[in-house]
Design an enzyme around this catalytic site. Structure first.
Site, short mmCIF file in Angstrom:
data_model
loop_
_atom_site.label_atom_id
_atom_site.label_comp_id
_atom_site.label_asym_id
_atom_site.label_seq_id
_atom_site.Cartn_x
_atom_site.Cartn_y
_atom_site.Cartn_z
N HIS A 139 0.86 -1.19 0.00
CA HIS A 139 0.00 0.00 0.00
C HIS A 139 0.89 1.24 0.00
O HIS A 139 1.67 1.46 0.93
CB HIS A 139 -0.90 -0.01 1.24
CG HIS A 139 -1.78 1.20 1.34
ND1 HIS A 139 -2.75 1.50 0.42
CD2 HIS A 139 -1.82 2.19 2.26
CE1 HIS A 139 -3.36 2.62 0.76
NE2 HIS A 139 -2.81 3.06 1.89
N LYS A 160 -0.69 10.75 1.10
CA LYS A 160 0.20 10.20 0.07
C LYS A 160 -0.24 10.61 -1.34
O LYS A 160 0.58 11.07 -2.14
CB LYS A 160 0.23 8.67 0.18
CG LYS A 160 0.73 8.13 1.50
CD LYS A 160 0.84 6.63 1.49
CE LYS A 160 -0.49 5.93 1.31
NZ LYS A 160 -1.42 6.17 2.45
#
Length: 312
Positions: A139, A160
């Site tokens: 991930h 992110k």
């Protein structure tokens, strides 16, 4: 376990199938090693690597043509086993009837290529190593920043994807968002890519899913990139002591490979895109032998030593 079939090799290298039964092209190939059975042609099968693709070139077939009819049948019968994933003849050579009969009996695909033996062996090995490389999914986000593959990790909602969008706007290229598929193609070489379902896509909370290639052009994306650096984003913890010099080197281990890792605390007011961009540039400098933190430490030690000498 990753596997490749003879059907995929036929499509990739434009090979010709000799066998009449098309179903045998689905036999699995599970190793990237290629065998050229020269010793086997001479009758030595003690250490015969039957699970490898057997590549017959001009040398092997010239030697085979000089054998007696009995030896020809014996060699091909022993060459074609239930474990053999396929036999390939290079240089557009014709498969001998002894090979066709033996292969058909146990269901081994016989393929013919027009490419020279050495070149074909190299191309096959490269292709199989890529396809059979161990793979995992992590991930995170993978960005190409100044030629460095930077994987950004962190808990969900830390920022992110938003940071990745900012980096793309600054001219860098997106490889994968949310899920990064990683293959270890060679020792010490990790290559990341995006699953086909989410390729070139970014998920931004509040906006939804955006297509980076459509918005920013083909120059804003790439399909895969070797991973050189991991940057882990975490919410700022007042009780935690963060590295302020850059001397402490963390590592993230993926398969058998260790990748340099930098932990960056996140709090309002910090420009993460700029920080990650500079981290990538600093990583390049370190690979060139220029370590600013080390140089500062050495200068500081020199100042301390000079101060001690003046006291005496």
């Amino acid at each position: 376990m990753a596997k490749v079939t003879a059907k995929e090799l036929i499509e990739e290298f434009d090979l010709e199938l000799v066998n009449e039964n098309d179903d045998i092209v689905f036999r699995a190939i599970t190793t990237s090693d290629i065998s050229r059975p020269g010793m086997e042609m001479a009758g030595y099968f003690t250490y015969y690597p039957a699970k490898r693709i057997q590549l017959l070139g001009k040398t092997e077939m010239t030697f085979f043509s000089q054998l007696s009819d009995e030896d020809k049948k014996d060699r091909m019968d022993r060459l074609s086993t239930y474990d053999t994933p396929g036999i390939i003849l290079s240089r557009d050579m014709e498969a001998p009837p002894e090979l066709i009969n033996a292969a058909n009996e146990v269901g081994v695909p016989i393929l013919i290529s027009k490419i020279t033996t050495t070149r074909l062996s190299s191309q096959l090995t490269t292709y199989l190593e890529t396809q059979l490389a161990p793979m995992t999914a992590i991930h995170g986000v993978l960005i190409d920043i100044y030629g460095i593959g930077v994987m950004i990790t962190g808990s969900s909602g830390v920022g992110k994807s938003e940071t990745a969008l900012d980096l793309v706007r600054r001219g860098h290229r997106l490889v994968a968002d949310d899920s990064v598929e990683i293959k270890q193609e060679h020792d010490g070489v990790l290559v990341g890519s995006a699953p086909d379902l989410i390729k070139h896509l970014l998920e931004i909370r509040g906006l939804g899913i955006i297509n980076v290639m459509t918005l920013f052009g083909a120059g804003a994306v790439r399909n895969y990139k070797r991973i050189g650096l991991v940057i882990h984003l975490e919410l700022w913890d007042q009780k935690k002591q963060y590295d302020r010099l850059g001397l402490d080197e963390e590592k993230m281990k993926i398969f058998d490979t260790e990748i340099p890792k930098i932990t960056v605390p996140v709090r309002p007011g910090r420009n993460l895109a700029v920080i990650i961009e500079v981290a990538a540039m600093n990583f390049r400098l370190k690979r060139m032998g220029i370590n600013a933190a080390q140089q500062f430490t050495e200068r500081l030690n020199d100042v301390i030593e000079d101060g001690d000498k003046e006291e005496y």
